[in-house]
Design an enzyme around this catalytic site. Structure first.
Site, PDB file in Angstrom:
ATOM      1  N   GLY A  10       0.833  -1.195   0.000  1.00  0.00           N
ATOM      2  CA  GLY A  10       0.000   0.000   0.000  1.00  0.00           C
ATOM      3  C   GLY A  10       0.869   1.245   0.000  1.00  0.00           C
ATOM      4  N   VAL A  12       2.137   3.101   2.461  1.00  0.00           N
ATOM      5  CA  VAL A  12       3.282   3.047   3.375  1.00  0.00           C
ATOM      6  C   VAL A  12       4.314   2.048   2.874  1.00  0.00           C
ATOM      7  CG1 VAL A  12       4.061   2.454   5.696  1.00  0.00           C
ATOM      8  CG2 VAL A  12       1.980   3.787   5.399  1.00  0.00           C
ATOM      9  N   SER A 118       1.955  -2.183  11.370  1.00  0.00           N
ATOM     10  CA  SER A 118       0.500  -2.340  11.381  1.00  0.00           C
ATOM     11  C   SER A 118      -0.106  -1.809  12.682  1.00  0.00           C
ATOM     12  CB  SER A 118       0.140  -3.813  11.224  1.00  0.00           C
ATOM     13  OG  SER A 118       0.831  -4.403  10.135  1.00  0.00           O
ATOM     14  N   ASN A 119      -1.240  -1.137  12.567  1.00  0.00           N
ATOM     15  CA  ASN A 119      -1.899  -0.543  13.736  1.00  0.00           C
ATOM     16  C   ASN A 119      -2.983  -1.440  14.325  1.00  0.00           C
ATOM     17  OD1 ASN A 119      -0.680   2.016  14.288  1.00  0.00           O
ATOM     18  ND2 ASN A 119      -1.456   2.726  12.314  1.00  0.00           N
ATOM     19  N   HIS A 174       1.502   4.603  20.770  1.00  0.00           N
ATOM     20  CA  HIS A 174       1.425   5.336  19.506  1.00  0.00           C
ATOM     21  C   HIS A 174      -0.058   5.614  19.272  1.00  0.00           C
ATOM     22  CE1 HIS A 174       2.233   6.671  15.463  1.00  0.00           C
ATOM     23  NE2 HIS A 174       1.494   5.717  14.941  1.00  0.00           N
TER      24      HIS A 174
END
EC number: 1.1.1.37
Length: 307
Positions: A10, A12, A118-119, A174
């Site tokens: 993607g 990022v 990854s979040n 974060h």
């Protein structure tokens, strides 16, 4: 040839792959489950080699076998939270994705260091560590390098200095409970707390905390990827070259700051194999309380995982 793999093509992942190949210290493999996307983006990036002068190769693939022998694997794969989706639903989906990714990456690169993007990144880094069975030094996550970069930008603009003159210190989750540390954020060697009022420091901190959301508000249909990719590339370079550079990263804690069995953003030294050292700062009572409060947020997310 040395190799770094990026999982996810993607915005990022692809921008990161571009930054890594332009640094020219390793071959880059960009992998995605969607056929054609990593191949097309890698081909496009590769055609800049003559212009930019890099000699390593970049390859796009849908086959994890192409990632074999990677020294570093960066995991950007995962979905964003959609309208109406609960945090638990998001975690469940991204947990499945992370489980598949970690298993396949370590099958072909058992000696790799994992860098998780990854979040929610603190929780996903914890999950990757648990799933992998790797020593904690070999699993780190993106957090404070990006958040600190945002803080440095706003501090530099406020004080009229170059962003490179700012050494930011950002700890904790974060996310919304992130903790900016003005006493340990230096501007040309001087603490930010001595250069601006407490009110101004809070204002700058809030803008850094909301830095990602501010970008989303402008873009409407996307999120940040230029600064995140630059931050990840800096982490990967420090690990690959063994520089021992101090960065704020999501790391597995084992007693540092009075915390165990949790991943949280803290200052660390990055080098060969990943995490070389966690730096323990002499926090005062208020700073420590804010860090512990942030840790509680991450603990809640971890508790929602199916482990």
């Amino acid at each position: 040839m040395p190799k770094i793999s990026v999982i996810g093509a993607g915005n990022v992942g692809a921008t990161l792959a571009q930054r890594l190949i332009e640094k020219d210290f390793a071959d880059v493999v960009m992998l995605d489950v969607v056929e054609g996307i990593p191949q097309g983006k890698a081909l496009d990036i590769s055609q800049s080699a003559n212009v930019l002068g890099f000699s390593h190769t970049i390859t796009g693939s849908n086959d994890y076998a192409e990632t074999a022998g990677s020294e570093i694997v960066v995991i950007t794969a995962g979905i964003a939270r959609k309208p109406g989706m609960t945090r638990e639903e998001l975690l469940a989906i991204n947990q499945k994705i992370m489980t598949d990714v970690v298993s396949n990456c370590l099958k072909y690169s058992p000696e790799a260091t994992l860098v998780v993007v990854s979040n929610p990144v603190d929780t996903m880094t914890y999950l990757a560590w648990k799933l992998s069975g790797l020593p904690r030094k070999r699993v780190v996550g993106l957090s404070g390098v990006l958040d600190g970069g945002r803080l440095a930008t706003f501090v530099a603009r406020e004080l009229g200095v170059k962003p490179s003159a700012v050494t930011p210190c950002v700890m904790g989750e974060h996310g919304g409970s992130m903790v900016v540390m003005p006493r340990f954020t230096l501007v040309s060697g001087k603490p930010l707390s001595e250069l601006v009022s407490a009110e101004k420091a809070d204002e700058l901190a809030k803008r850094a905390v909301n830095g990602g959301a501010e970008i989303v508000a402008f873009l409407k249909t996307g999120s940040a990827f230029y600064a995140p990719s630059a931050s990840i590339a800096a982490m990967a370079e420090a690990i690959f070259t063994g520089s021992g550079k101090v960065m704020n990263c999501a790391a597995v804690l084992d007693g540092e700051y009075g915390l165990k069995n949790i991943v949280l953003g803290v200052p660390v030294k990055l080098g060969k194999g990943g995490l070389q050292e966690i730096i323990t700062l002499p926090l005062d009572g208020t700073e420590n309380a804010r860090l512990l409060a942030s840790a509680e947020v991450v603990k809640g997310q971890i508790a929602a995982l199916s482990l």
